[in-house]
Enzyme design. Sequence first.
Site, PDB file in Angstrom:
ATOM      1  N   GLU A  92     -12.368   2.679  18.867  1.00 37.07           N
ATOM      2  CA  GLU A  92     -12.485   3.667  17.803  1.00 37.07           C
ATOM      3  C   GLU A  92     -13.572   3.300  16.803  1.00 37.07           C
ATOM      4  OE1 GLU A  92      -9.696   2.409  18.935  1.00 37.07           O
ATOM      5  OE2 GLU A  92      -8.925   4.205  19.898  1.00 37.07           O
ATOM      6  N   HIS A 162       2.437   7.619  17.817  1.00 40.97           N
ATOM      7  CA  HIS A 162       1.923   8.928  18.198  1.00 40.97           C
ATOM      8  C   HIS A 162       2.436   9.973  17.223  1.00 40.97           C
ATOM      9  CE1 HIS A 162       1.624   6.470  21.815  1.00 40.97           C
ATOM     10  NE2 HIS A 162       0.655   7.245  22.196  1.00 40.97           N
TER      11      HIS A 162
END
Lengths: 469, 395
Positions: A92, A162
Site C-alpha cells: 500500500e 475488513h
Amino acid sequence: MASLLGRFCRKLVVPGSANGSRMVSTTACDSEAVKSLNLYSAINQALHIALETDPRSYVFGEDVGFGGVFRCTTGLAERFGKNRVFNTPLCEQGIVGFGIGLAAMGNRAVVEIQFADYIYPAFDQIVNEAAKFRYRSGNQFNCGGLTIRAPYGAVGHGGHYHSQSPEAFFCHVPGIKVVIPRSPREAKGLLLSSIRDPNPVVFFEPKWLYRQAVEEVPEHDYMIPLSQAEIIRQGSDITLVGWGAQLTVMEQACLDAEKEGISCELIDLKTLLPWDKETVEASVKKTGRLLKLFISGVNLSGFFLIIGLTIRAPYGAVGHGGHYHSQSPEAFFCHVPGIKVVIPRSPREAKGLLLSSIRDPNSVVFFEPKWLYRQAVEEVPEHDYMIPLSEAEVIREDNDITLVGWGVQLTVMEQACLDVEKVSALYYFNSKIIDLKSQLPWDKETVEASVKKAGMLLILDAIKPIVNY
Amino acid sequence: MALSRLSLRSNRFLRPSTTAAALPSSIRRRVSTDTTPITIETAVPFESHLCDAPSRAVETSSAEILSFFRDMARMRRMEIAADSLYKSKLIRGFCHLYDGQEALAVGMEAAITRKDAIITSYRDHCTFLGRGGELVDAFSELMGRKRGCSNGKGGSMHFYKKDACFYGGHGIVGAQIPLGCGLAFAQKYSKEEFVTFTLYGDGAANQGQLFEALNIAALWDLPAILVCENNHYGMGTATWRSAKSPAYFKRGDYVPGLKVDGMDALAVKQACKFAKEHALKNGPIVLEMDTYRYHGHSMSDPGSTYRTRDEVSGVRQVRDPIERVRKLLLSHDIATEKELKDMEKEVRKEVDDAVAQAKESPVPEPSELFTNMYVKDCGVESFGADRKELKVTLT
C-alpha cells in the site's frame, strides 16, 4: 454520447411504442438516460467515464485488472488496456507513493486500496507527502490528480480487518479532501468530482452498500460538487449529521422519531474535509440541537495485547520546524481505542507521567512538547514517583469559563488568562484552566464538574481552537 | 543394538537393519514407537544463498515419519471439514485454508521445541494444530464459540497458543514480520537459545516492512528465521506478475537464504534444523518454502480464475505431501496400506467428533464485546445503538 441520446429521443417520440418501461423521462432530448444501478456499478461507470475523458488517467491497485474484489473496476482493463489499468504488488505504501509521483507529473492517478483497513502503511505517504506537496514546493508542484479509493465500513462478518471506518484519521490532515458518498447516484457524481478536483482526495466507499443500494443513476457524465452538504430531510427540532452508510440507519431513525413527534433535519455531509460548515450552522441555528453520528465507534480488537509498550515522540510547533517537525498528531491517536495518549505540560509532570506510562500495562503513546525541552525548567523531585494517568488537574481555579488544554499550549493559555484579567476591569472574566494530561482515556468527571460550575468550555489544541458550548 | 544407518534412494527397497528382518512379523509391525534412526535423502536439493546448504540426508525415524502422516492427515481433514462448515454457514467471516501446505507445519515442528516461537499470517489453522492445538479448540474458534483458542473473539485469522509460544495468526499482510523479529529480539535478551520462525507469503514478500525488519535483524544479529511460504499466488496474482525477483530466498540480499521443497516434510525438517543452528550462531536467515495450496486464497475465492484445474490436480498427483509420506512408509515397510487407511479413518472420526463437540460450545456472552480492550479499568465508556439500553465501561 449525444448521438446515443438522439437515438433514444427518437425512440420516445414514437407513440404507442412497444417499450413500456418507464426508465427514461419523457421530456424530449433533454432527458437524462438513467439506469438502475447498485453502488459498485455506479462507481464502475464513473471510472469508465473518467478514463474516457482524460487520456492521462490511470487506475491501479491490488487485483484491479480482473475487476477487483468488489467488481468496481470491471471492464476497465479490457477497454483501456493494461498500460492504463493494471495490478500492483501487495504494498500500500508503494501504491500510494507511486500514485503521488504519477500525479506530480500532471496525470490523474486513481489508486485503489483494497480495504480501508489496509490504508495505514500508506498513511505516511498521504499525510506527509500528498497533503503537503503543493504547500512545501510553494505551488510549483502538486499531486492534485491523486484520488485514493477504498471500501470502508462494517458489514457484519468482516471482523477486525475488513470492517474499519478510518475516515476520522484523515480529517485532521489539511491538504487532502475526504469524501464519502451515501448512494449510487451520489457516488458516481462525487467520484468524478474527486478525480477531477485539483487536490488529492481520499474517497471512502461504504462497502455495505455495494450491492444493497440500488438507485436510478444518470448515464451521462455529471459531477456533484465537493464540500457541499445536502439536507436530505427537512426538520425543525434537531439536526442530524452523518455520511455514507449510516444515513440509511439515520433515515429510519428519523421516521421512528417522527412517530414520537420529533421533527429531524438530516444532513448528508458528503465531504468530511473540508466540510460545509455553513449548511450545518444554518441548520443548527434553526433547530438548536446537533447530533453527529459515525460508524467507527469502538474498534473491538482485543487480541494479543502488547503489554507495556510505550511510544515516546516529540511533537508540536517550535517556530522553525516547518512541516515535518511541527505536527501535532495526538488527535489521530485519540480515535484508536486500546491505546492511551498522554501529554505532559512541564518537567515535573513529564517525569511522573512517563514513569506511569511505562509501567502502565496498556500501550501508551507519550507526546513530549519539544518546544519545552530546554525552555521549561522546574524543580523536579529526584526520587521515583508516578503521576496517575487519566486524571486531569485544575491548574487555575475560577468560575466564569473553563479552558481545557494539554502540553505546550497551557503556557499560552495561562498568559491569555492573565491578559484577559488585566483588560476586563469592569467585568471579570475569570477562567479556570484544566490540564487534561491524558487525552485518551480522558478524565471526563473533572471537566464535567467544572463545566457545570462555569457553564462555558473552550478546548484549545495546538493547531486551531475549537469552540464548544 | 548398533545404530544402523542406511541411506535409501527413492526407488530402492533396501530393508532396514538386518536384526529387524529376523524378528517375527508380529513384532515387526509394532513400529509406530520405533525410534531407530533412519536416514532418508530429500528428492530435491537445497538451493542456498550466502551459506552452505545443509546435507540432503535427513535423520529421522519410523515413529517420526508415521507421526508426520497422522498429523498431516489430521490437518488435511480439518481443513476439509472447515470448508464444509463454511459452506453451511457455521463459520462466518473469512476462512483461509492450508491444505496442500501441511508438510511445512509438521516439518517445522519436528525440528524445533515448543519454546521456540512461531508467528504467521492468517493461514494459521494447521500451524496452530502443529503447535499442539486441539481440534475442538480450532473448530470452536472458527465458529466463534467460547471454547475457541482465542475465546471466540479472534476467528479464523487469529489463532493463538501462549503455552506453545504460538504468537498467532495475523490479518494484515506482512504486519507480523517486524513483530516476529521483535520476538527474536526478546529471545536474544533472555539468552535461552530459542529462535523465532516468522512466516509470511509470497504476496507479503513485497511489503516494505519485510526489508526494514531484515535490516534490523541482521544489524543486531537476532535469532530470527524468516520463512517465505511461497505457494506461488498472492491471492489471485502469480509470483511472476508481482515480483521482479521471485527468488524469495535471495531477497534478503546480505541475509543468507535457503530454498526448500516445501511439500517434503523431511526437507522442511532439515532446513528448519539448519536454520535454527544458523540463527543462534550467525543471526537471521531466510527460508523459502516452495509449496502449494489446493484451495483458493479464501473461501470466497474458487481458486480457478487465475490457475487451471490441471495445474492444481497436477500438483496433487505429483507433489502431495501426504502421498509422499505414504509412499515412504510403504516402501520402508513401516506400515501397511491397511494400517494407513485405518489411521486415516481414525483421524476422520477425531475430526468429526471435534466438530460435534465444538458445535455444542456456546457463543461468548455479549459483554465480551467490551472486554480485553485495556488491562486496567480506565473508565472509557462505550455505548450501543441506544445509550439507555447499552452502556458499558471498557475493561
